[in-house]
Design a protein around this motif. Structure first.
Motif, PDB file in Angstrom:
ATOM      1  N   GLU A 173       1.501  -1.051 -10.456  1.00 19.20           N
ATOM      2  CA  GLU A 173       0.480  -0.024 -10.246  1.00 19.20           C
ATOM      3  C   GLU A 173      -0.290  -0.268  -8.951  1.00 19.20           C
ATOM      4  O   GLU A 173      -0.546   0.656  -8.176  1.00 19.20           O
ATOM      5  CB  GLU A 173      -0.478   0.000 -11.434  1.00 19.20           C
ATOM      6  N   ILE A 174      -0.625  -1.522  -8.683  1.00 13.22           N
ATOM      7  CA  ILE A 174      -1.328  -1.841  -7.440  1.00 13.22           C
ATOM      8  C   ILE A 174      -0.413  -1.599  -6.246  1.00 13.22           C
ATOM      9  O   ILE A 174      -0.848  -1.085  -5.198  1.00 13.22           O
ATOM     10  CB  ILE A 174      -1.812  -3.308  -7.465  1.00 13.22           C
ATOM     11  N   LEU A 175       0.876  -1.944  -6.386  1.00 20.07           N
ATOM     12  CA  LEU A 175       1.819  -1.735  -5.283  1.00 20.07           C
ATOM     13  C   LEU A 175       1.952  -0.253  -4.961  1.00 20.07           C
ATOM     14  O   LEU A 175       1.961   0.135  -3.779  1.00 20.07           O
ATOM     15  CB  LEU A 175       3.189  -2.320  -5.662  1.00 20.07           C
ATOM     16  N   GLU A 176       2.026   0.595  -5.992  1.00 17.42           N
ATOM     17  CA  GLU A 176       2.117   2.030  -5.747  1.00 17.42           C
ATOM     18  C   GLU A 176       0.861   2.551  -5.061  1.00 17.42           C
ATOM     19  O   GLU A 176       0.931   3.418  -4.185  1.00 17.42           O
ATOM     20  CB  GLU A 176       2.342   2.767  -7.070  1.00 17.42           C
ATOM     21  N   GLU A 177      -0.303   2.027  -5.473  1.00 18.76           N
ATOM     22  CA  GLU A 177      -1.545   2.476  -4.828  1.00 18.76           C
ATOM     23  C   GLU A 177      -1.613   2.016  -3.379  1.00 18.76           C
ATOM     24  O   GLU A 177      -2.116   2.728  -2.513  1.00 18.76           O
ATOM     25  CB  GLU A 177      -2.737   1.946  -5.617  1.00 18.76           C
ATOM     26  N   MET A 178      -1.087   0.828  -3.063  1.00 23.68           N
ATOM     27  CA  MET A 178      -1.060   0.353  -1.681  1.00 23.68           C
ATOM     28  C   MET A 178      -0.168   1.236  -0.811  1.00 23.68           C
ATOM     29  O   MET A 178      -0.507   1.547   0.339  1.00 23.68           O
ATOM     30  CB  MET A 178      -0.552  -1.094  -1.642  1.00 23.68           C
ATOM     31  N   LYS A 179       0.951   1.679  -1.379  1.00 24.07           N
ATOM     32  CA  LYS A 179       1.859   2.523  -0.613  1.00 24.07           C
ATOM     33  C   LYS A 179       1.332   3.942  -0.463  1.00 24.07           C
ATOM     34  O   LYS A 179       1.801   4.692   0.378  1.00 24.07           O
ATOM     35  CB  LYS A 179       3.234   2.560  -1.294  1.00 24.07           C
TER      36      LYS A 179
END
Length: 677
Positions: free
Chosen positions: A670-676
């Motif tokens: 979830e954090i990775l998707e928000e970073m992208k």
């Protein structure tokens, strides 16, 4: 049972054949009735005998009746073929006398007449169905419905079990209203409504029979029924909570106290179902709280507080899209003002109240929930995790309004500290805006006039006096600087600076700035002018010149009138050829950093991004030794790479993207998707 029926045949003959002829005395008649009742109790397992015996007793009771007044209570028996004769006669008497049919008689009618299709909820929860049906009947029809008499008359009959005895009949002059469509339609609608309201409770009881009186079960009942089944612990809890709200609009309550005395289920940890049940249950008592899982989808921690308030209505769920968007605004507002609940002023709340007032689709209860949710967020150290999807649902205009609202809230107390600026920059990036434009927004917001008191035509009092002509200040010898004097002083300063520059200019190109003064030779004849003065070190001169330019820039901002600061279309600023000094609040990072061109949009270079994506491909995590091998292939040190990646994640989402669990390295998707983005 064959022998029992042969015995029963004899009882039928004495009552139906011999008694009308006068061959049975009154005492024997009573003994025969008592014997049939005894058979019913002994052979209750035989539905056949039970049906014949019950109908015979019913027929005999009505054959001796005068048909003038209804029975004191409605006759209710297990469902059989046709209504009990006594109930049928009672309904006919109500109609013939133009009297309303009471709720208890209406209930006895619907549960014993086969034309009414009772659903599972009514059969599984008979007590709850009776209470709810009679309540809804009284709410809709008051004392009851009045049925106009029809022409079909009631004929009481009994077909004996003995084949040697002819059917017995008694004709009456009472109307048979059970076949009329209008009253049966009214009653059928109430049956369906009551079953609809009991469906959730019925399903829960069907799955958990032992928990029919738990808080979760009671929360599924209509409020009127749940209120009648509250335990003493629940009543005491409601009393304590309402006492807290007597002197204030909202109150903070530890979660453990909020759920005291109520069974949340098999686990002590709050779950979505248990919290939705608790919220619905307390709402029936006029108490709301946040976080309410039904509204904001957030579960409170057992060690945290909840914000409680008093309600005047019940929830209309699910919530609207307007509420979801407003909840996003409240969460970001709490994120900006975290930890300032004790220092917020009236202007903060006026800004939020004004915003909520503009969302016309919100109900008053939804506004109460949003205000309480904001109060709860003020004490919760939240992050921006999971906010990307909510923000993406907003259009450009809504994002601009949201950022303006957050800036106004941050500057409402007249001070925007570094922590608030950092959070505003992060929310600006989340909204897809340039963080550098924040400073102009902050200055504009802080320049807004402060409302001392709302204007009103009815307001009376003293008017603001007309200011007296400005006079020179007493007690000081300084006079206000005029704009002409400022320009003259600036010109003289530039002229003096130019002459000093010509005097101290070096004869050869300036030495590199990294060479220190101590490394230069001292006392050399070539470094001395004919005046006998030693030349200044070029590096020092260059540094002093930069300091002077910066000071001049600050003075220029202070003393330059507003109309002279406005640049023309080419960017030229009148009377000032120097470049604007960098704002102290602006980011001074060099945009031409060599690593930035090769970095990923998430702020990582290609090697670190490759490492992060490689670890993300392992859903169950990557072993640390394998991660170290992968890092070496990318010419990275694993420990340093983890820190670099998590720093980038913290900068964008305020949460780490890589986590170590034992000997495994995991990626928070979830954090990775928000970073992208």
């Amino acid at each position: 049972m064959g022998f029992v029926f042969m015995y029963f045949y004899g009882l039928e003959r004495r009552l139906l054949v011999d008694y009308p002829k006068g061959d049975v005395s009154a005492d024997e008649y009573e003994d025969l009735i008592g014997e049939i009742q005894r058979l019913l109790s002994v052979y209750s397992h035989s539905n056949s005998l039970k049906g014949y015996a019950s109908r015979l007793l019913d027929y005999l009771a009505m054959a001796e009746s005068s048909f003038d007044t209804p029975n004191t209570t409605p006759v209710t028996r297990e469902r059989q073929n046709g209504l009990p004769s006594q109930l049928l006669v009672d309904l006919g008497i109500f109609s013939a006398n133009h009297q309303p049919i009471p709720a208890d008689w209406a209930y006895a009618w619907v549960i014993q007449d086969s034309q009414f299709k009772l659903r599972t909820a009514a059969e599984r929860c008979p007590d709850e169905f009776k209470a709810l049906f009679t309540r809804r009947y009284r709410e809709r029809h008051g004392e009851g419905i009045v049925v106009k008499p029809n022409k079909t008359l009631i004929t009481l009959s009994y077909r004996p079990a003995s084949p040697s005895i002819s059917p017995a009949r008694v004709r009456t002059q009472l109307p048979n209203i059970t076949g009329l469509k209008k009253p049966t339609r009214f009653l059928a609608e109430l049956v369906d409504r009551a079953c609809d309201e009991l469906d959730a409770f019925s399903r829960f009881v069907g799955k958990h029979p032992a928990r029919w009186d738990s808080m979760e079960a009671l929360a599924l009942l209509p409020p009127s029924l749940a209120g009648e089944r509250k335990t003493e612990e629940v009543i005491n809890l409601e009393t304590r909570l309402k006492t807290r709200l007597q002197s204030q609009d909202v109150a903070r309550v530890p979660f453990t106290e909020l759920a005291a005395g109520i069974n949340l289920g098999s686990t002590a940890k709050p779950t979505a179902k248990s919290m939705a049940s608790l919220a619905g249950f307390l709402e029936q008592a006029g108490i709301g709280f946040e976080p309410d899982y039904r509204y904001t989808g957030i579960l409170p921690h057992q060690d945290n507080d909840c914000v409680m308030f008093e309600t005047q209505s019940t929830s209309q769920l699910p919530v609207s899209s307007e509420f979801t968007q407003a909840a996003t605004v409240m969460r970001l507002a709490g994120f900006i003002l975290y930890g300032q609940s004790e220092s917020l002023n009236e202007r903060h709340y006026a800004i939020l109240t004004d915003y909520l007032g503009q969302v016309s689709q919100l109900s008053e209860l939804e506004r109460q929930h949003l205000k309480a949710y904001f109060q709860w967020e003020l004490e919760r150290k939240s992050t921006l995790a999971g906010m990307r999807k909510r923000v993406d649902a907003m259009d450009a205009s809504q994002r601009n309004q949201l950022e303006q609202l957050l800036v106004r809230l941050a500057s409402a107390d007249g001070v925007v500290d570094t922590d608030e600026i950092k959070k505003l920059r992060r929310t600006a990036s989340l909204l897809g805006h340039d963080p550098e434009t924040l400073y102009s927004r902050i200055h504009s917001a802080m320049a807004e006039p402060t409302v001392v008191r709302q204007a009103s035509e009815a307001t009376t009092g003293f008017a603001i006096p007309t200011p007296e002509p400005e006079t020179a200040q007493t007690g000081t010898s300084r006079q206000p600087l005029g704009q002409d004097a400022i320009r003259q002083k600036r010109a003289e300063t530039h002229q003096v600076a130019s002459e000093l520059n010509n005097i101290f200019a070096p004869d050869s190109p300036a030495s590199p700035s990294h060479v220190s003064r101590d490394s230069q030779p001292k006392g050399n004849a070539s470094d001395t002018l004919h005046t006998g003065r030693q030349k200044l070190d070029p590096a020092i001169l260059h540094s002093k010149r930069q300091d002077s330019d910066q000071v001049a820039g600050v003075l220029n901002d202070i003393f330059t009138p507003e109309d002279e600061r406005v640049s023309d279309a080419s960017g030229h600023i009148p009377d000032d050829h120097r470049s604007l000094a960098t704002s102290p609040l602006q980011d001074t990072t060099d945009s031409g950093h060599p690593d930035q061109a090769d970095s990923d949009p998430v702020g990582l270079d290609a090697d670190h991004m490759a490492l992060l994506e490689a670890i993300a491909t392992h859903e169950q995590g990557l072993a640390m030794n394998e991660a170290e091998t992968l890092a070496r292939e990318l010419r990275l040190l694993l420990a340093g790479a983890i820190d670099t990646i998590n720093e980038a994640a913290f900068e964008m989402t305020d949460a780490p993207v890589l986590e170590e669990e034992g000997n495994m390295l995991l990626v928070d998707t979830e954090i990775l998707e928000e970073m992208k983005g």
